[in-house]
Scaffold this motif. Structure first.
Motif, mmCIF file in Angstrom:
data_model
loop_
_atom_site.group_PDB
_atom_site.id
_atom_site.type_symbol
_atom_site.label_atom_id
_atom_site.label_comp_id
_atom_site.label_asym_id
_atom_site.label_seq_id
_atom_site.Cartn_x
_atom_site.Cartn_y
_atom_site.Cartn_z
ATOM 1 N N ALA A 217 0.834 -1.206 0.000
ATOM 2 C CA ALA A 217 0.000 0.000 0.000
ATOM 3 C C ALA A 217 0.870 1.257 0.000
ATOM 4 C CB ALA A 217 -0.933 -0.012 1.208
ATOM 5 N N ILE A 218 1.974 1.236 0.730
ATOM 6 C CA ILE A 218 2.901 2.381 0.756
ATOM 7 C C ILE A 218 3.512 2.596 -0.623
ATOM 8 C CG2 ILE A 218 5.099 3.227 1.690
ATOM 9 C CD1 ILE A 218 4.338 1.718 4.304
ATOM 10 N N VAL A 219 3.986 1.517 -1.229
ATOM 11 C CA VAL A 219 4.590 1.615 -2.567
ATOM 12 C C VAL A 219 3.567 2.156 -3.570
ATOM 13 C CG1 VAL A 219 5.530 0.246 -4.482
ATOM 14 C CG2 VAL A 219 6.336 -0.154 -2.147
ATOM 15 N N ALA A 220 2.328 1.675 -3.482
ATOM 16 C CA ALA A 220 1.280 2.146 -4.400
ATOM 17 C C ALA A 220 1.056 3.642 -4.235
ATOM 18 C CB ALA A 220 -0.017 1.378 -4.166
ATOM 19 N N LEU A 221 1.063 4.127 -2.996
ATOM 20 C CA LEU A 221 0.906 5.562 -2.755
ATOM 21 C C LEU A 221 2.081 6.343 -3.337
ATOM 22 C CD1 LEU A 221 -0.440 5.962 0.896
ATOM 23 C CD2 LEU A 221 -1.333 7.110 -1.125
ATOM 24 N N GLU A 222 3.294 5.862 -3.072
ATOM 25 C CA GLU A 222 4.493 6.567 -3.532
ATOM 26 C C GLU A 222 4.578 6.606 -5.059
ATOM 27 O OE1 GLU A 222 7.456 5.698 0.271
ATOM 28 O OE2 GLU A 222 7.459 4.314 -1.424
ATOM 29 N N ARG A 223 4.138 5.538 -5.706
ATOM 30 C CA ARG A 223 4.235 5.476 -7.170
ATOM 31 C C ARG A 223 3.034 6.069 -7.888
ATOM 32 N NH1 ARG A 223 6.598 -0.654 -8.109
ATOM 33 N NH2 ARG A 223 8.649 -0.259 -7.196
ATOM 34 N N SER A 224 2.049 6.480 -7.123
ATOM 35 C CA SER A 224 0.818 6.981 -7.743
ATOM 36 C C SER A 224 1.040 8.268 -8.533
ATOM 37 C CB SER A 224 -0.252 7.226 -6.669
ATOM 38 O OG SER A 224 0.132 8.326 -5.839
ATOM 39 N N ASN B 132 3.010 15.009 -3.461
ATOM 40 C CA ASN B 132 4.148 15.902 -3.677
ATOM 41 C C ASN B 132 5.290 15.480 -2.747
ATOM 42 O OD1 ASN B 132 3.724 17.067 -1.091
ATOM 43 N ND2 ASN B 132 2.242 18.514 -1.949
ATOM 44 N N GLU B 133 6.406 16.177 -2.856
ATOM 45 C CA GLU B 133 7.598 15.806 -2.100
ATOM 46 C C GLU B 133 7.358 15.879 -0.589
ATOM 47 O OE1 GLU B 133 12.217 17.272 -1.692
ATOM 48 O OE2 GLU B 133 11.181 17.635 -3.587
ATOM 49 N N ALA B 134 6.646 16.916 -0.142
ATOM 50 C CA ALA B 134 6.368 17.072 1.288
ATOM 51 C C ALA B 134 5.511 15.916 1.811
ATOM 52 C CB ALA B 134 5.659 18.404 1.538
ATOM 53 N N GLN B 135 4.542 15.494 1.005
ATOM 54 C CA GLN B 135 3.686 14.372 1.414
ATOM 55 C C GLN B 135 4.487 13.072 1.502
ATOM 56 O OE1 GLN B 135 0.745 15.103 -1.732
ATOM 57 N NE2 GLN B 135 -0.834 14.974 -0.124
ATOM 58 N N THR B 136 5.380 12.866 0.516
ATOM 59 C CA THR B 136 6.198 11.650 0.513
ATOM 60 C C THR B 136 7.094 11.594 1.740
ATOM 61 O OG1 THR B 136 6.165 11.637 -1.909
ATOM 62 C CG2 THR B 136 7.835 10.291 -0.842
ATOM 63 N N THR B 137 7.710 12.741 2.073
ATOM 64 C CA THR B 137 8.555 12.815 3.272
ATOM 65 C C THR B 137 7.727 12.567 4.527
ATOM 66 O OG1 THR B 137 9.993 14.409 2.159
ATOM 67 C CG2 THR B 137 10.155 14.284 4.562
ATOM 68 N N ALA B 138 6.554 13.194 4.590
ATOM 69 C CA ALA B 138 5.671 13.027 5.754
ATOM 70 C C ALA B 138 5.213 11.571 5.899
ATOM 71 C CB ALA B 138 4.466 13.953 5.639
ATOM 72 N N GLY C 121 -5.302 -0.722 5.594
ATOM 73 C CA GLY C 121 -6.630 -0.206 5.233
ATOM 74 C C GLY C 121 -6.648 1.312 5.169
ATOM 75 N N GLU C 122 -5.981 1.969 6.125
ATOM 76 C CA GLU C 122 -5.907 3.437 6.113
ATOM 77 C C GLU C 122 -5.181 3.937 4.865
ATOM 78 O OE1 GLU C 122 -3.825 4.395 9.692
ATOM 79 O OE2 GLU C 122 -5.456 3.736 10.995
ATOM 80 N N LEU C 123 -4.060 3.296 4.551
ATOM 81 C CA LEU C 123 -3.274 3.706 3.377
ATOM 82 C C LEU C 123 -4.059 3.487 2.085
ATOM 83 C CD1 LEU C 123 0.119 2.196 4.542
ATOM 84 C CD2 LEU C 123 -0.386 4.634 4.344
ATOM 85 N N LYS C 124 -4.788 2.382 2.034
ATOM 86 C CA LYS C 124 -5.597 2.103 0.832
ATOM 87 C C LYS C 124 -6.696 3.147 0.670
ATOM 88 C CE LYS C 124 -8.201 -1.569 -1.458
ATOM 89 N NZ LYS C 124 -9.234 -0.666 -1.922
ATOM 90 N N ARG C 125 -7.308 3.556 1.807
ATOM 91 C CA ARG C 125 -8.331 4.610 1.731
ATOM 92 C C ARG C 125 -7.729 5.923 1.229
ATOM 93 N NH1 ARG C 125 -10.214 1.936 6.167
ATOM 94 N NH2 ARG C 125 -9.123 3.252 7.683
ATOM 95 N N MET C 126 -6.502 6.238 1.666
ATOM 96 C CA MET C 126 -5.822 7.444 1.178
ATOM 97 C C MET C 126 -5.637 7.373 -0.337
ATOM 98 S SD MET C 126 -2.833 8.119 4.039
ATOM 99 C CE MET C 126 -1.955 9.240 2.958
ATOM 100 N N LEU C 127 -5.186 6.203 -0.796
ATOM 101 C CA LEU C 127 -4.970 6.024 -2.235
ATOM 102 C C LEU C 127 -6.281 6.136 -2.996
ATOM 103 C CD1 LEU C 127 -2.906 5.345 -4.485
ATOM 104 C CD2 LEU C 127 -3.438 2.936 -4.094
ATOM 105 N N ASP C 128 -7.343 5.532 -2.470
ATOM 106 C CA ASP C 128 -8.656 5.601 -3.124
ATOM 107 C C ASP C 128 -9.166 7.045 -3.196
ATOM 108 O OD1 ASP C 128 -8.628 2.882 -3.502
ATOM 109 O OD2 ASP C 128 -9.931 2.431 -1.796
#
Length: 199
Positions: free
Chosen positions: A121-128, A132-138, A184-191
């Protein structure tokens, strides 16, 4: 003295709910044929639904007979969206013949599976491409803190069995639960991002 009256009243109510109500329902089901027939029908219907669900998940349908006591709860887990919880519920029922060491190993394996789901789920968010850079760092910092929290929480829960053979099982199960929830939280963010920025 009021607290004593409240305590006694609460105790009596709990006793009635846990002993008298189930006993009276069972008595009615034994004495009244239509009630017994309805109860048997509902129980058999639920067992068949559980067997079908297990079969669709590629699991042994005969596991349904071990879930009779908590059939409603088991069915709700089977129909949930979180595969790791489904696997866990099935394996808890199937583990009645496992040694403690085997259960500990299995809990560790399930925790690893949940961890991998979270990492995906983390990789999917990062590769989406939607962060932005600040979000990736956070996200990286949040995950570091989340991992510390999850390990501390698992240690807290497992401390009840410190020095015992159940401590590793409890620790791994808590890590699994935390990782499944986080995935589940990360997947909701991606969705949510897909809804806002996707095609």
């Amino acid at each position: 003295m009021e607290w004593l009256g409240g305590f006694v009243l609460g105790f009596v109510a709990d006793l009635f709910r846990s002993v008298a109500m189930p006993a009276s329902t069972e008595w009615i089901n034994r004495r009244i044929p239509s009630a017994r027939k309805k109860s048997n029908f509902e129980e058999n219907k639920l067992t068949l639904e559980i067997m079908e669900k297990l079969k669709s998940l590629g699991k042994d349908p005969d596991l349904a007979k071990h879930a009779r006591d908590d059939a409603d709860q088991f069915m709700s887990v089977l129909t949930s969206q979180q595969q790791a919880f489904v696997e866990n519920a099935i394996e808890v029922i199937d583990s009645s013949f496992m040694t403690q060491a085997e259960m500990n190993n299995e809990a560790g394996r399930r925790a690893d599976v949940a961890e991998k789901q979270m990492e995906r789920a983390i990789v999917a968010l990062e590769r989406s491409g939607w962060m932005n850079e600040a979000q990736t760092t956070a996200l990286g910092e949040t995950q570091k803190r989340w991992r510390e929290y999850a390990q501390s929480q698992a240690s807290l829960v497992a401390a009840e069995y410190e020095g015992g053979s159940m401590a590793p099982l409890t620790y791994a199960s808590e890590l699994e639960y935390a990782a499944v929830s986080r995935a589940g939280e990360l997947k909701r963010m991606l969705d949510d991002m897909r809804e806002r920025y996707g095609d």
